[in-house]
Design a protein around this motif. Structure first.
Motif, mmCIF file in Angstrom:
data_model
loop_
_atom_site.group_PDB
_atom_site.id
_atom_site.type_symbol
_atom_site.label_atom_id
_atom_site.label_comp_id
_atom_site.label_asym_id
_atom_site.label_seq_id
_atom_site.Cartn_x
_atom_site.Cartn_y
_atom_site.Cartn_z
ATOM 1 N N TYR A 91 46.471 81.053 63.840
ATOM 2 C CA TYR A 91 45.630 79.863 63.989
ATOM 3 C C TYR A 91 44.284 80.232 64.593
ATOM 4 O O TYR A 91 43.232 79.808 64.114
ATOM 5 C CB TYR A 91 46.343 78.829 64.851
ATOM 6 N N ILE A 116 44.930 74.700 60.048
ATOM 7 C CA ILE A 116 46.133 73.865 60.157
ATOM 8 C C ILE A 116 47.304 74.468 59.380
ATOM 9 O O ILE A 116 48.462 74.145 59.647
ATOM 10 C CB ILE A 116 45.816 72.414 59.694
ATOM 11 N N VAL A 119 49.892 75.925 61.642
ATOM 12 C CA VAL A 119 50.768 74.926 62.272
ATOM 13 C C VAL A 119 51.842 74.470 61.286
ATOM 14 O O VAL A 119 53.020 74.355 61.648
ATOM 15 C CB VAL A 119 49.940 73.729 62.780
ATOM 16 N N ILE A 120 51.446 74.244 60.047
ATOM 17 C CA ILE A 120 52.410 73.803 59.031
ATOM 18 C C ILE A 120 53.463 74.882 58.797
ATOM 19 O O ILE A 120 54.662 74.595 58.711
ATOM 20 C CB ILE A 120 51.670 73.434 57.729
#
Length: 165
Positions: A91, A116, A119-120
């Motif tokens: 990230y 993002i 994070v996914i």
């Protein structure tokens, strides 16, 4: 102090200052452009150092957290923390690339995926591999600790803060 002992303007100003003030406009613009280019190069160098320092700090805090998790937790929590820390590193790296592309018209596709995605992927790995949620989120949070730690590091030799490296 006698009048002749006082420093004159020419004595107080350096040669470059006098030349910058009283030179023709084209020469003055060349001097200003050279100074701006020098400052830009110095700023890019310091920015690169800070980016590398932030990634190094993230790895360091991730290793410290993994050692603590190993000492006080079980192997599933250690694995979860490690996966979270790796996602935090990804990230942070993707976030740096996104910031690098700001204001660069040519960086369209080159800037890569949005941060993002990390994070996914982390949430998908937690769900698929039955990892512990809180250790993974704490591992992911090590990226934030490394960004806060950079506030304590002087960015240049002219920075007067006494904390940091």
């Amino acid at each position: 102090m006698a009048l002749e002992d006082r420093p004159t303007n020419a004595m107080r100003w350096g040669e470059a200052d006098i030349e910058a003030k009283f030179a023709p406009a084209s020469a003055r613009m060349e001097l200003l452009n050279a100074r701006a280019e020098e400052q830009r190069k110095r700023g890019n160098y310091e920015y690169g150092q800070q980016k590398r320092g932030m990634l190094g700090d993230q790895l360091f805090f991730g290793a410290i957290g993994a050692a603590g998790e190993f000492a006080f937790g079980d192997l599933n929590a250690l694995l979860s923390f490690g996966v979270g820390s790796a996602a935090g590193f990804a990230y942070l790296f993707l976030l740096q690339r996104t910031v690098d592309a700001v204001g660069d018209e040519e960086a369209g596709l080159r800037k890569g995926p949005a941060p993002i995605i990390a994070v996914i992927l982390l949430m998908g790995m937690i769900a698929k591999n039955h990892l512990a949620v809180f250790p993974a989120l704490f591992g992911f949070g090590t990226y934030k600790i490394s960004t806060i730690a950079q506030a304590l590091v002087p960015t240049s030799p002219s920075d007067k803060r006494k904390v940091g490296r």
